[in-house]
Design a protein around this motif. Structure first.
Motif, PDB file in Angstrom:
ATOM      1  N   LEU A  70       0.856  -1.174   0.000  1.00  0.00           N
ATOM      2  CA  LEU A  70       0.000   0.000   0.000  1.00  0.00           C
ATOM      3  C   LEU A  70       0.901   1.236   0.000  1.00  0.00           C
ATOM      4  O   LEU A  70       1.986   1.221   0.579  1.00  0.00           O
ATOM      5  CB  LEU A  70      -0.873   0.049   1.252  1.00  0.00           C
ATOM      6  CG  LEU A  70      -1.775  -1.138   1.566  1.00  0.00           C
ATOM      7  CD1 LEU A  70      -2.437  -0.924   2.930  1.00  0.00           C
ATOM      8  CD2 LEU A  70      -2.814  -1.310   0.490  1.00  0.00           C
ATOM      9  N   TYR A  88      -8.876   7.421  -2.262  1.00  0.00           N
ATOM     10  CA  TYR A  88      -8.485   6.032  -2.537  1.00  0.00           C
ATOM     11  C   TYR A  88      -8.264   5.854  -4.036  1.00  0.00           C
ATOM     12  O   TYR A  88      -9.002   6.393  -4.869  1.00  0.00           O
ATOM     13  CB  TYR A  88      -9.559   5.051  -2.062  1.00  0.00           C
ATOM     14  CG  TYR A  88      -9.432   3.688  -2.720  1.00  0.00           C
ATOM     15  CD1 TYR A  88      -8.614   2.701  -2.169  1.00  0.00           C
ATOM     16  CD2 TYR A  88     -10.096   3.398  -3.911  1.00  0.00           C
ATOM     17  CE1 TYR A  88      -8.466   1.463  -2.787  1.00  0.00           C
ATOM     18  CE2 TYR A  88      -9.953   2.168  -4.543  1.00  0.00           C
ATOM     19  CZ  TYR A  88      -9.137   1.203  -3.977  1.00  0.00           C
ATOM     20  OH  TYR A  88      -8.986  -0.004  -4.603  1.00  0.00           O
ATOM     21  N   HIS A  90      -5.931   2.919  -7.019  1.00  0.00           N
ATOM     22  CA  HIS A  90      -5.053   1.747  -7.124  1.00  0.00           C
ATOM     23  C   HIS A  90      -4.083   1.922  -8.289  1.00  0.00           C
ATOM     24  O   HIS A  90      -4.417   2.479  -9.326  1.00  0.00           O
ATOM     25  CB  HIS A  90      -5.839   0.437  -7.246  1.00  0.00           C
ATOM     26  CG  HIS A  90      -6.675   0.269  -8.473  1.00  0.00           C
ATOM     27  ND1 HIS A  90      -6.202  -0.349  -9.617  1.00  0.00           N
ATOM     28  CD2 HIS A  90      -7.967   0.595  -8.745  1.00  0.00           C
ATOM     29  CE1 HIS A  90      -7.166  -0.384 -10.528  1.00  0.00           C
ATOM     30  NE2 HIS A  90      -8.244   0.180 -10.032  1.00  0.00           N
ATOM     31  N   GLU A 155      -3.605   1.414  -3.419  1.00  0.00           N
ATOM     32  CA  GLU A 155      -3.249   0.008  -3.243  1.00  0.00           C
ATOM     33  C   GLU A 155      -2.731  -0.632  -4.525  1.00  0.00           C
ATOM     34  O   GLU A 155      -2.891  -0.085  -5.623  1.00  0.00           O
ATOM     35  CB  GLU A 155      -4.445  -0.790  -2.709  1.00  0.00           C
ATOM     36  CG  GLU A 155      -5.597  -0.924  -3.691  1.00  0.00           C
ATOM     37  CD  GLU A 155      -6.537  -2.072  -3.327  1.00  0.00           C
ATOM     38  OE1 GLU A 155      -6.030  -3.153  -2.956  1.00  0.00           O
ATOM     39  OE2 GLU A 155      -7.760  -1.893  -3.427  1.00  0.00           O
ATOM     40  N   GLU A 157      -3.460  -4.089  -5.190  1.00  0.00           N
ATOM     41  CA  GLU A 157      -4.127  -5.395  -5.341  1.00  0.00           C
ATOM     42  C   GLU A 157      -5.603  -5.267  -5.703  1.00  0.00           C
ATOM     43  O   GLU A 157      -6.345  -6.233  -5.539  1.00  0.00           O
ATOM     44  CB  GLU A 157      -4.011  -6.200  -4.035  1.00  0.00           C
ATOM     45  CG  GLU A 157      -2.614  -6.688  -3.720  1.00  0.00           C
ATOM     46  CD  GLU A 157      -2.573  -7.565  -2.478  1.00  0.00           C
ATOM     47  OE1 GLU A 157      -1.653  -8.372  -2.383  1.00  0.00           O
ATOM     48  OE2 GLU A 157      -3.458  -7.431  -1.600  1.00  0.00           O
ATOM     49  N   GLU A 158      -6.029  -4.131  -6.209  1.00  0.00           N
ATOM     50  CA  GLU A 158      -7.456  -3.982  -6.509  1.00  0.00           C
ATOM     51  C   GLU A 158      -7.901  -4.988  -7.556  1.00  0.00           C
ATOM     52  O   GLU A 158      -9.018  -5.520  -7.486  1.00  0.00           O
ATOM     53  CB  GLU A 158      -7.745  -2.558  -6.993  1.00  0.00           C
ATOM     54  CG  GLU A 158      -9.230  -2.206  -7.065  1.00  0.00           C
ATOM     55  CD  GLU A 158      -9.925  -2.646  -8.343  1.00  0.00           C
ATOM     56  OE1 GLU A 158     -11.174  -2.704  -8.352  1.00  0.00           O
ATOM     57  OE2 GLU A 158      -9.233  -2.930  -9.347  1.00  0.00           O
ATOM     58  N   SER A 162      -7.836  -7.028  -3.356  1.00  0.00           N
ATOM     59  CA  SER A 162      -7.630  -6.048  -2.273  1.00  0.00           C
ATOM     60  C   SER A 162      -7.375  -6.703  -0.922  1.00  0.00           C
ATOM     61  O   SER A 162      -7.752  -6.166   0.123  1.00  0.00           O
ATOM     62  CB  SER A 162      -8.840  -5.099  -2.166  1.00  0.00           C
ATOM     63  OG  SER A 162      -8.995  -4.334  -3.337  1.00  0.00           O
ATOM     64  N   LEU A 165      -5.249  -4.473   1.527  1.00  0.00           N
ATOM     65  CA  LEU A 165      -5.984  -3.307   2.010  1.00  0.00           C
ATOM     66  C   LEU A 165      -7.077  -3.722   2.994  1.00  0.00           C
ATOM     67  O   LEU A 165      -7.284  -3.049   4.019  1.00  0.00           O
ATOM     68  CB  LEU A 165      -6.587  -2.521   0.843  1.00  0.00           C
ATOM     69  CG  LEU A 165      -7.361  -1.256   1.221  1.00  0.00           C
ATOM     70  CD1 LEU A 165      -6.508  -0.312   2.047  1.00  0.00           C
ATOM     71  CD2 LEU A 165      -7.873  -0.548  -0.030  1.00  0.00           C
ATOM     72  N   ASP A 166      -7.775  -4.806   2.696  1.00  0.00           N
ATOM     73  CA  ASP A 166      -8.786  -5.304   3.639  1.00  0.00           C
ATOM     74  C   ASP A 166      -8.158  -5.602   5.004  1.00  0.00           C
ATOM     75  O   ASP A 166      -8.702  -5.234   6.052  1.00  0.00           O
ATOM     76  CB  ASP A 166      -9.446  -6.579   3.082  1.00  0.00           C
ATOM     77  CG  ASP A 166     -10.732  -6.280   2.333  1.00  0.00           C
ATOM     78  OD1 ASP A 166     -11.365  -5.252   2.628  1.00  0.00           O
ATOM     79  OD2 ASP A 166     -11.087  -7.063   1.447  1.00  0.00           O
ATOM     80  N   ILE A 405     -14.341  -2.802  -1.858  1.00  0.00           N
ATOM     81  CA  ILE A 405     -13.575  -1.981  -0.925  1.00  0.00           C
ATOM     82  C   ILE A 405     -14.348  -0.733  -0.515  1.00  0.00           C
ATOM     83  O   ILE A 405     -14.096  -0.152   0.546  1.00  0.00           O
ATOM     84  CB  ILE A 405     -12.197  -1.611  -1.530  1.00  0.00           C
ATOM     85  CG1 ILE A 405     -11.213  -1.245  -0.421  1.00  0.00           C
ATOM     86  CG2 ILE A 405     -12.324  -0.497  -2.553  1.00  0.00           C
ATOM     87  CD1 ILE A 405     -10.905  -2.367   0.522  1.00  0.00           C
TER      88      ILE A 405
END
Length: 467
Positions: A70, A88, A90, A155, A157-158, A162, A165-166, A405
């Motif tokens: 991130l 936010y 990605h 981030e 990894e979208e 994610s 981030l999660d 997300i």
């Protein structure tokens, strides 16, 4: 605000060159070449260096076993005594193997053509994310006394779930930046060319994969046919029981908790004048599936769906396969509980499985729908900002897709998520020749500048004058 707008208007070409440098990094996290962790980290480093030059406090954060960091950056005047606006985005992108030969340019060269930047990630999501970075830069050059903090979380990894981030959110990673004022996300699209929009709602999702097992291996259909259950047949029959003869969802209880939209919202979608013929022609179909009492936009945005996304079993030979597999996804609307819908789907399928066959489910993931109240006090400042950025009247819409997300961030922060799309649905996200209109990049930056100004005015206005 005028100084900030003038700055970006004067320095637009430099901003475009910076974006081109960004999209030239093949930060692929899904599809082919997903093992390029060095490129992922190079994209993260690019952002950290960019934020550092703007005097933000920026860092890469690795969460768990993830190799896709991130990027978290807070403005140079960050204070615990102010509320925070979270931006936010990605920096990861889809692969270019779908198919590679359909690309007419190098996907990672960043070619400008006919007013567009053509590159993987140009519109999804490097361009819109970078527009907000340039917007923040432009504002902070002329105004360092903002009544709120600016925080970026970008981030890597979208496109693949994610997960980092999660885990960051669930582990309290955002706590030190509280309290929040709102979150801004530009990972949606505009309603159409020259028609900017604020997206108030997203559908949720309930996804699962189903496997039906029969014999321990593929067997000869002549020698064994008629004496054992064929997993292909069982799977097809069980999936068929999810729908009626007209193709409508027939699962008992599926629609029970759907919240009907208001007459005002229904009328709003009528006035958007969606052209069904153009929609049909772009998809290459001769007719559309229609539900009585709902127009095209209502069906796309406010009604739940259930689709069979994948089927596999056996081969084009005379065998009874050992197993058959399928994938299902339900798009959900406000009121529907994704876990409940998942259970209803599973129960309906299980009831169709005969003795002698076995069914299992896997890879479930789910997320509820998101809906922002159009009367939220931040809606009007946002519309004013879009109006200033694009010099035209914005519209209120929903989207049929899901961004899990969004609901995670909304649940964690307890504040509205403002979905301000800068790209078009025709920008070829995930497909060949992805593009982003440079005019929309420019107008996106101007919108971001205007948004920060409008929120500043909202916070500084006497309470009685606030909308």
């Amino acid at each position: 605000m005028d100084q900030a707008l003038e700055f970006i208007d004067t320095n637009l070409e430099h901003a475009i060159e910076e974006l081109i440098e960004f999209v030239r990094i093949p930060s692929i996290s899904a599809g082919a070449n997903t093992d390029g962790s060095a490129e992922i980290e190079r994209a993260a480093d690019y952002l950290v260096n960019k934020f550092t030059k703007l005097e933000f406090t920026a860092e890469k954060i690795f969460v768990g076993a993830s190799q896709n960091p991130l990027v978290v950056a807070r403005d140079p005047h960050f204070s615990a005594h102010k509320k925070t606006i979270l931006f936010y985005g990605h920096y990861d992108v889809q692969g270019v193997d779908n198919p590679r030969h359909a690309w007419t340019v190098d996907p990672f060269e960043g070619e400008k053509r006919d007013g567009y930047l053509i590159a993987r990630g140009a519109s999804d999501n490097k361009g819109p994310t970078f527009a907000h970075i340039k917007g923040a830069e432009s504002v902070l050059r002329s105004n360092t006394d903002l009544p709120f903090n600016i925080l970026f979380v970008v981030e890597g990894e979208e496109e693949c779930g994610s997960g980092a981030l999660d885990a960051f959110i669930n582990g309290g990673g955002l706590t030190e930046y509280e309290p929040f004022l709102c979150t801004v996300i530009s990972d949606t699209s505009m309603y159409g060319p020259e028609q900017p929009s604020l997206t108030l709602g997203l559908r949720g999702i309930s996804y699962l994969e189903v496997t039906v097992n029969g014999p321990i291996q593929d067997v000869h259909s002549g020698l064994f046919g008629g004496t054992i259950h064929n997993p292909n047949t069982v799977l097809i029959q069980s999936l068929g029981n999810l729908f009626d003869e007209s193709g409508n969802i027939s699962i008992p209880g599926f629609y029970d908790d759907v919240i009907a939209i208001s007459e005002e919202e229904k009328e709003r979608y009528v006035t958007l004048n969606a052209n069904e013929d153009q929609y049909r022609q772009k998809l290459g179909v001769t007719s559309l599936k229609k539900a009585p009492g709902f127009n095209l936009l209502e069906q796309r945005w406010t009604r739940p769906t259930l689709d069979i996304n994948y089927l596999s079993g056996g081969s084009p030979r005379t065998v009874i396969p050992a197993e058959a597999r399928g994938a299902l996804s339900a798009r959900l609307v406000p009121g529907q509980d994704p876990a409940r819908i998942e259970n209803l789907i599973k129960e309906t399928i299980r009831r169709s499985i005969p003795s002698g066959a076995n069914v299992t489910f896997s890879r479930e993931h789910k997320s509820p729908a998101y809906l922002l109240d159009e009367n939220n006090p931040l809606v009007q400042p946002t519309l004013d900002a879009i109006r200033e950025g694009f010099k035209t009247e914005p519209v209120l819409t929903r989207e049929g897709g899901s961004i899990p997300i969004v609901t995670s961030i909304a649940a964690c922060t307890g504040v509205p998520v403002l979905l301000i799309g800068f790209g078009q649905i025709t920008d070829n996200w995930h497909g060949p020749n992805e593009k982003f209109a440079l005019a929309d990049f420019h107008r996106g930056i101007r919108t971001s500048i205007a948004f920060l100004h409008q929120v500043k005015e909202y916070l500084e206005a006497p309470a009685k004058k606030r909308p």
